[in-house]
Write an enzyme that holds these catalytic residues in place. Structure first.
Site, PDB file in Angstrom:
ATOM      1  CG  ASP A   1      -2.121   0.898   1.063  1.00 55.09           C
ATOM      2  OD1 ASP A   1      -3.244   0.344   0.939  1.00 55.09           O
ATOM      3  OD2 ASP A   1      -1.982   2.133   1.055  1.00 55.09           O
TER       4      ASP A   1
ATOM      5  CB  VAL B   1      -0.054  -0.111  -8.059  1.00 59.30           C
ATOM      6  CG1 VAL B   1      -0.212  -1.033  -6.868  1.00 59.30           C
ATOM      7  CG2 VAL B   1      -1.121   0.981  -8.055  1.00 59.30           C
TER       8      VAL B   1
ATOM      9  CE1 TYR C   1     -12.789   4.228  -8.777  1.00 59.44           C
ATOM     10  CE2 TYR C   1     -15.052   3.941  -9.535  1.00 59.44           C
ATOM     11  CZ  TYR C   1     -13.989   3.529  -8.750  1.00 59.44           C
ATOM     12  OH  TYR C   1     -14.112   2.426  -7.939  1.00 59.44           O
TER      13      TYR C   1
END
Length: 248
Positions: free
Chosen positions: A36, A60, A150
């Site tokens: 994370d 990521v 999104y």
């Protein structure tokens, strides 16, 4: 104990769906590597789970960071059986207020991050006929107003999941994604932006039980199912957990 002895990587594991998924897998015997951006949070999550979990900082959107968590799992456990791409961000607002920096960051985390993690993990998944579970969204199946970036990122996750499921099907690799409606997590706890047409927004909510959101544990149960041998003939699906949101 469906995952006893299995090595599993979970991104976005400091809170919300990622943390609930980590707890679910740990309870079923898995050995975990949790990543994370919230390093303190993910280290705390790993400590709470115990000796079967390793926590580490992970971005990521950064290729080197993705490779580092893959290498850590291989070093610690000898391989990777399951990759759960759960890390994600939400950017809610009008398109005219959405600058390119915000656009690029959301695409980088929600979509490019899935690609980077999956690409880095694939050589190890191929050795054991492992599988991948991606976190898409009901917003990856339908349009949701004032969520343009999104929605675009999550449609991309659905498409990437389906394409890679076919690409690796002959090698026995299963790749699926889950499409939740609103989930009670920190990601949706902030104050909404002003100047939003709420009549339009409320067309994109769940119908079940008067529009109640899911809890993270509801989604974790589905992640575990798709990652398990019980789903051994399932690949390339976009599995809605949306209280009927996409049925209307």
């Amino acid at each position: 104990m469906r995952f006893e002895g299995k090595s599993i990587i979970i991104t976005g594991a400091a809170s919300g769906i990622g943390l609930a998924t980590a707890k679910k897998f740990a309870a079923e015997g898995a050995r975990l590597v949790l990543g994370d951006r919230d390093e303190a949070g993910v280290l705390a999550a790993a400590r709470a789970i115990g000796d079967s979990a390793i926590g580490m900082a992970l971005d990521v959107a950064d290729e080197a960071s993705c490779q580092a968590i893959i290498d850590r799992a291989v070093t610690a456990y000898g391989g990777i059986d399951v990759l759960c791409n759960i890390a994600g961000v939400l950017d809610f607002g009008r398109m005219e207020d959405l600058d390119k920096t915000r656009w690029d960051r959301t695409i980088a985390v929600n979509l490019t991050g899935v690609y980077l993690m999956t690409r880095a993990a694939m050589p190890h998944l191929l050795k054991v006929r492992g599988n991948v579970v991606n976190m898409a969204s009901a917003a990856g199946l339908v349009g949701v107003p004032f969520n343009s970036v999104y929605v675009a990122s999550k449609h991309g996750v659905v498409g990437l999941t389906k394409a890679l499921a076919l690409e690796y099907s002959k090698q026995g690799i299963r790749i699926n994604c889950i499409c939740p409606t609103g989930v009670n997590t920190p990601m949706i706890s902030g104050a909404p932006p002003e100047n939003i047409d709420w009549e339009l927004v409320m067309r994109s909510v769940p119908w079940l039980d008067g529009g109640e959101n899911c809890d993270p544990e509801d989604i974790a149960d589905a992640v575990a199912f798709l990652a398990s041998a019980e789903a051994r003939r399932i690949t390339g699906v976009a599995f809605p957990i949306d209280g009927g949101q996409t049925a209307a």
